[in-house]
Design an enzyme around this catalytic site. Structure first.
Site, PDB file in Angstrom:
ATOM      1  N   VAL A   1     -35.518  33.579  50.533  1.00  0.00           N
ATOM      2  CA  VAL A   1     -35.799  34.230  51.819  1.00  0.00           C
ATOM      3  C   VAL A   1     -36.905  35.262  51.650  1.00  0.00           C
ATOM      4  O   VAL A   1     -37.076  35.860  50.585  1.00  0.00           O
ATOM      5  CB  VAL A   1     -34.542  34.908  52.410  1.00  0.00           C
ATOM      6  N   CYS A   2     -37.657  35.432  52.736  1.00  0.00           N
ATOM      7  CA  CYS A   2     -38.677  36.487  52.800  1.00  0.00           C
ATOM      8  C   CYS A   2     -38.684  37.015  54.225  1.00  0.00           C
ATOM      9  O   CYS A   2     -37.789  36.712  55.012  1.00  0.00           O
ATOM     10  CB  CYS A   2     -40.050  35.943  52.393  1.00  0.00           C
ATOM     11  N   ALA A   3     -39.699  37.765  54.581  1.00  0.00           N
ATOM     12  CA  ALA A   3     -39.719  38.384  55.905  1.00  0.00           C
ATOM     13  C   ALA A   3     -39.913  37.368  57.022  1.00  0.00           C
ATOM     14  O   ALA A   3     -39.194  37.372  58.023  1.00  0.00           O
ATOM     15  CB  ALA A   3     -40.804  39.457  55.978  1.00  0.00           C
TER      16      ALA A   3
ATOM     17  N   MET B   1     -36.385  36.426  57.508  1.00  0.00           N
ATOM     18  CA  MET B   1     -35.404  37.416  57.946  1.00  0.00           C
ATOM     19  C   MET B   1     -35.567  37.771  59.423  1.00  0.00           C
ATOM     20  O   MET B   1     -34.628  38.259  60.061  1.00  0.00           O
ATOM     21  CB  MET B   1     -35.498  38.663  57.079  1.00  0.00           C
TER      22      MET B   1
END
Length: 376
Positions: free
Chosen positions: A72-74, A101
């Site tokens: 996961v990342c932004a 996210m």
């Protein structure tokens, strides 16, 4: 081996069902420490993306082979890049979070709470990424929403699937941790937006007042929504009783805590109101009422189906915020050593008053992070 997208709704099922998952979060450490995906079956590792640009060799041995792996990342891009390198290095399929996210923060998981006597049903929308709870009450082909979020398209899609029209929108108070969708829904459906007048002194739009004792009846099943004035989180905070069965407490009372009185800078002024609402007004109500709050703080508050609710009488035995006999001790608890205030809470309040009109991107940034409406 390939990479595959995991949607926020699929991740929500993993969290609710307490399934095992290994998450590699490649956001910066400060962002990760502030707010992350949480779940009973989730194992977590944080390694910033910029430490992995040259390759993933240093972390390969720390990634398990016997669990699904989610990166996961932004917003998605960085996680796809890392997932590709990880898949090649480990020789296994790797997931990345579609929309990052941001998507996790904005996903609403609809769950049926129960039926209403005489017809109708209550649905709870669980925003796992932020701890927000909102509600749809159905009466035949008509609906009402309580504390709706700005993510109105998700409510519309759900209502369309049920074949109902949502014509009544209630905000229990002027929210400070998220942008309300009440006015937007009312405008799009031709419905009515209700707001406590004591919280609406600075609003710039028309609304229907939600005052103590007011009743709204709707639908062929004659679902009744009754307002009960319960100040303390804000000066206008108003709870709602539906069909003498459900008590919608807004941000006054949660399952594991109580509301904080300081988000409008009035902590000392509103402590006595908060205590009066919790220790007098609520105690005078039917203790069999089922409490449905506007937020949760911990995943343990969710039951096995993902719902958040409890019998009012039980909370007086389990919720520490309802068991402080000494008034001065209570005052200290709710006015000192409070958690940080919500991200951009002043701008969110201004937006909910109609004084600011942020772009969709700005709204997302304003709401990023955990909710902080509880005392602890």
């Amino acid at each position: 081996m390939t990479i595959q997208a995991m949607k926020a709704g699929e991740l929500a099922k993993v969290v609710i069902n307490k399934e095992e998952l290994f998450i590699l979060d490649v956001r910066n450490t400060d962002q990760f420490d502030e707010w992350k995906v949480e779940g009973e079956g989730i194992e977590m590792m944080n390694k910033p993306y910029f430490d992995l640009i040259e390759g993933v060799d240093e972390i390969v041995d720390q990634i398990p082979h016997d669990k699904d792996i989610l990166v996961v990342c932004a917003k998605e891009g960085s996680s796809k890049f890392v997932a590709e390198m990880l898949s090649e290095a480990k020789g296994q399929d790797i997931y990345y979070l579609e929309g990052g996210m941001k998507a996790w923060s904005e996903h609403l998981e609809p769950i049926k709470v129960g039926d209403l006597d005489g017809g109708g049903a209550v649905y709870q929308f669980v925003r796992l990424g932020k701890g927000c709870l909102s509600y749809l009450i159905v009466s035949d082909d008509e609906g009402a929403m309580i504390d709706p979020l700005r993510l109105v398209s998700q409510y519309k899609d759900f209502a369309d699937a049920l074949g109902i029209k949502v014509l009544h929108m209630f905000d229990t108070h002027l929210h400070a941790d998220h942008i309300s969708g009440g006015r937007r829904l009312a405008e799009s459906t031709g419905g009515t937006y209700y707001l406590p007048p004591k919280d609406a002194g600075e609003v710039t739009f028309k609304y229907e007042t939600l005052e103590d004792g007011k009743e709204v009846t709707f639908g062929e099943a004659n679902v009744r929504v009754k307002a009960v004035y319960t100040p303390g989180h804000t000066i206008g905070s108003t709870s709602l009783i539906v069909n003498d069965t459900y008590l919608f407490t807004g941000d006054i009372l949660f399952i594991d805590s109580i509301g904080r009185p300081d988000l409008a800078g009035k902590a000392e002024d509103w402590v006595s109101d908060l205590r009066e609402s919790l220790y007098v007004r609520y105690k005078a109500l039917d203790q069999e009422l089922l409490v449905l709050p506007a937020h949760f703080a911990k995943l343990k508050e969710l039951d096995e189906q993902g719902r958040v609710f409890a019998r009012l009488g039980d909370l007086y035995k389990t919720n520490e915020g309802l068991m402080v006999e000494d008034e001065e001790e209570f005052r200290r608890m709710v006015s000192e050593n409070l958690p940080p205030q919500p991200n951009s809470y002043q701008e969110i309040r201004q937006t909910n008053m109609g004084k600011l009109s942020p772009s969709p991107e700005e709204e997302t940034e304003m709401e990023i992070g955990p909710n902080r409406c509880a005392v602890s």
